[in-house]
Design an enzyme around this catalytic site. Structure first.
Site, short mmCIF file in Angstrom:
data_model
loop_
_atom_site.label_atom_id
_atom_site.label_comp_id
_atom_site.label_asym_id
_atom_site.label_seq_id
_atom_site.Cartn_x
_atom_site.Cartn_y
_atom_site.Cartn_z
N ARG A 1 0.94 -1.17 0.01
CA ARG A 1 -0.02 0.01 -0.05
C ARG A 1 0.87 1.16 0.14
O ARG A 1 0.61 2.22 -0.72
CB ARG A 1 -0.95 -0.01 1.13
N THR A 2 1.92 1.48 0.92
CA THR A 2 2.78 2.47 0.98
C THR A 2 3.32 2.96 -0.30
O THR A 2 3.23 3.76 -1.01
CB THR A 2 3.59 2.63 2.12
N LYS B 1 26.57 -5.64 -4.49
CA LYS B 1 27.95 -5.56 -4.60
C LYS B 1 28.82 -4.96 -3.22
O LYS B 1 29.94 -4.68 -3.41
CB LYS B 1 28.58 -4.58 -5.91
N ARG C 1 11.88 3.51 3.17
CA ARG C 1 11.59 2.32 4.21
C ARG C 1 12.86 1.40 4.29
O ARG C 1 13.37 1.03 3.67
CB ARG C 1 10.31 1.51 3.52
N HIS D 1 6.11 5.21 11.44
CA HIS D 1 5.51 5.46 9.91
C HIS D 1 4.63 6.43 10.10
O HIS D 1 3.37 6.38 10.14
CB HIS D 1 4.82 4.00 9.87
C1 NCD Z 1 2.33 -1.32 7.97
C2 NCD Z 1 4.08 -1.22 8.05
O1 NCD Z 1 4.48 -1.35 7.09
O2 NCD Z 1 4.52 -0.82 8.96
N1 NCD Z 1 1.95 -1.51 6.70
C3 NCD Z 1 1.73 -0.32 5.99
O3 NCD Z 1 2.48 0.66 5.51
N2 NCD Z 1 0.25 -0.01 5.95
C4 NCD Z 1 1.91 -2.38 8.89
C5 NCD Z 1 2.45 -3.77 8.87
O4 NCD Z 1 3.58 -4.00 8.06
O5 NCD Z 1 1.87 -4.56 9.70
#
Ligand code: NCD
Length: 311
Positions: A58-59, A87, A108, A136
């Site tokens: 989703r993100t 590498k 991320r 997040h």
């Molecule tokens: C979450 C995350 O990555 O922290 N997912 C998201 O971005 N909607 C929640 C999760 O991974 O459980």
């Protein structure tokens, strides 16, 4: 309405703690404007770099799709096995390379603190799309926006945060975001998955918080339940995970005592904590949350790149 100053222009979005109530009010105000009149070529000369060094659906999709809708471009680091990380390239060199090619980086990473570090070494804004079990922030923004949309307010709501509160980063960002309001927070989890103690002490200064092990005891009080999956990948010891897996769940039986307008949220992905049968109940609002994800991220990108938006 008087034009407000844009607090997001050229800003890093590293921690939700860097943003206060007026910032959130401004973001949600612009999101409501954008919902009806998307400024569809506002970012036509801008690009973002997606660096997702942990899995995402989703993100990542929402940032990419937001950028497309605003006429901008995105490039991505791809997966680790295709890049020079294989590498032995270090993260700073990868970040500084991406920083030469794009106008903002969406990052991320499995480690806490990496987004802050990236914001210190890169010239362009860094958006933290999840840092270890720490934070997040953009998820918290869309979570609060969804609560406001579904319930019309946040103040005085009884909100349960349910599940893996120890390792779920969305939980921490959401709680810090909610500390700008006056809800009653019920933290509900099996004992081994309770919120980490330092943040709990800090959050108790601003939020009315009670701690529970069982949702059944309080279900009839609740306006919102925000459920999270067990974060298997963050357990230092897999035996610890084995002991708690499958230990909590929302089911139809539990919901028989719920308020009629209870709102069920989940940042997704889910495993077995909200079974598919719940999707057909009027409580299930987690796909509205997914949809708010694109709107809030479109709004953020528009605001980061546009000093004086016309709202
Ligand atoms: C979450 C995350 O990555 O922290 N997912 C998201 O971005 N909607 C929640 C999760 O991974 O459980």
């Amino acid at each position: 309405m008087k034009r407000l100053k844009n607090p997001f222009y050229n800003r890093d979005i590293v921690s939700i703690k860097d943003f206060q109530r007026p910032d959130l009010d401004y973001l949600f105000h612009v999101a409501n404007e954008i919902k009806t009149s998307l400024p569809n070529d506002s970012l036509k000369n801008k690009s973002i770099g997606l660096m997702f060094l942990e899995p995402s659906t989703r993100t990542r999709l929402s940032f990419e799709s937001a950028m497309n809708s605003l006429g901008g471009k995105s490039i991505s680091f791809g997966n680790l096995s295709d890049s020079s990380t294989q590498k032995g390239e270090n993260l700073s060199d990868s970040l500084l390379t991406m920083d030469q090619y794009v106008d903002a980086i969406i990052l991320r990473h499995a480690s806490e603190g990496v987004s802050r570090y990236a914001s210190e070494i890169c010239k362009n804004p860094i958006i933290n799309a999840g840092s270890g079990s720490e934070e997040h922030p953009t998820q918290a923004m869309l979570d609060v926006y969804t609560i406001l949309n579904e319930c019309g307010k946040v103040d005085n709501l009884n909100i349960a945060i349910f599940g893996d509160l120890k390792y779920g980063r969305t939980v921490y960002s959401l709680l810090y975001a909610l500390s700008n309001y006056k809800p009653n927070i019920y933290l509900v989890s099996p004992k081994p998955l309770q919120l980490r103690s330092d943040p709990l002490i800090e959050l108790k200064n601003t939020l009315n918080i009670s701690v529970h092990e069982n949702l059944q005891d309080i279900i009839s009080d609740l306006d919102v339940i925000y459920t999270t999956r067990i974060q298997k990948e963050r357990f230092p010891d897999l035996q610890e995970y084995e002991r708690v897996k499958g230990s909590y769940k929302i089911d139809n039986n539990l919901l028989t005592n719920a308020k009629e307008n209870l709102v069920l949220l989940h940042p997704m992905p889910r495993s077995d904590e909200i079974p598919g049968e719940i999707d057909n109940t009027p409580y299930a609002k987690y796909f509205n949350q997914v949809s708010a994800g694109k709107l809030i991220r479109s709004t953020l990108l528009h605001l980061i790149f546009t000093e004086n938006p016309s709202f």
